[in-house]
Design an enzyme around this catalytic site. Structure first.
Site, mmCIF file in Angstrom:
data_model
loop_
_atom_site.group_PDB
_atom_site.id
_atom_site.type_symbol
_atom_site.label_atom_id
_atom_site.label_comp_id
_atom_site.label_asym_id
_atom_site.label_seq_id
_atom_site.Cartn_x
_atom_site.Cartn_y
_atom_site.Cartn_z
ATOM 1 N N CYS A 31 0.789 -1.157 0.147
ATOM 2 C CA CYS A 31 0.135 0.088 0.159
ATOM 3 C C CYS A 31 0.804 1.337 0.035
ATOM 4 O O CYS A 31 1.583 1.660 0.823
ATOM 5 C CB CYS A 31 -0.907 0.007 1.260
ATOM 6 S SG CYS A 31 -1.742 1.427 1.774
ATOM 7 N N CYS A 34 0.121 3.654 2.740
ATOM 8 C CA CYS A 34 0.399 3.225 4.195
ATOM 9 C C CYS A 34 2.094 3.557 4.180
ATOM 10 O O CYS A 34 2.534 3.784 5.433
ATOM 11 C CB CYS A 34 0.327 1.502 4.015
ATOM 12 S SG CYS A 34 -1.428 1.031 3.962
#
Length: 104
Positions: A31, A34
């Site tokens: 991600c 992230c």
């Protein structure tokens, strides 16, 4: 205090039974947002006073993500007394993360 790696095995002890509020970062290695948020979460963990910071890899701990309705990542959830007190989805700057914890 360093960020705690939270798993299905230690979730109850580290989060639900914690005496202090716990900021939990639900994330995944693939991600992009992230990976942008992670250094901020690490900084906050190292500076944290009065609360704990942990991270849950949603790929390895999908049951926890499902239990708390995490359908998009990164998701930050603040737990107080074993209950969800605040939540944010997506990348947010450090000051907003701190406000999330303080206002929970």
């Amino acid at each position: 205090m360093a960020k705690v790696t939270i798993t299905t095995d230690n979730f109850e002890a580290e989060v639900l039974k914690a005496k202090e509020p716990v900021l939990v970062d639900f994330w995944a290695t693939w991600c992009g947002p992230c990976r942008m948020l992670s250094p901020l979460v690490d900084q906050i963990a190292n500076e944290a006073e009065g609360f704990k910071v942990g991270a849950i890899d949603v790929d390895a701990n999908g049951e926890l993500a499902a239990r708390y309705g995490v359908s998009a990542i990164p998701t930050l959830i603040v737990f107080k007394n074993g209950e969800v007190a605040a939540q944010s989805v997506g990348f947010i700057p450090k000051d907003q993360i701190l406000a999330l914890v303080q206002n929970a």
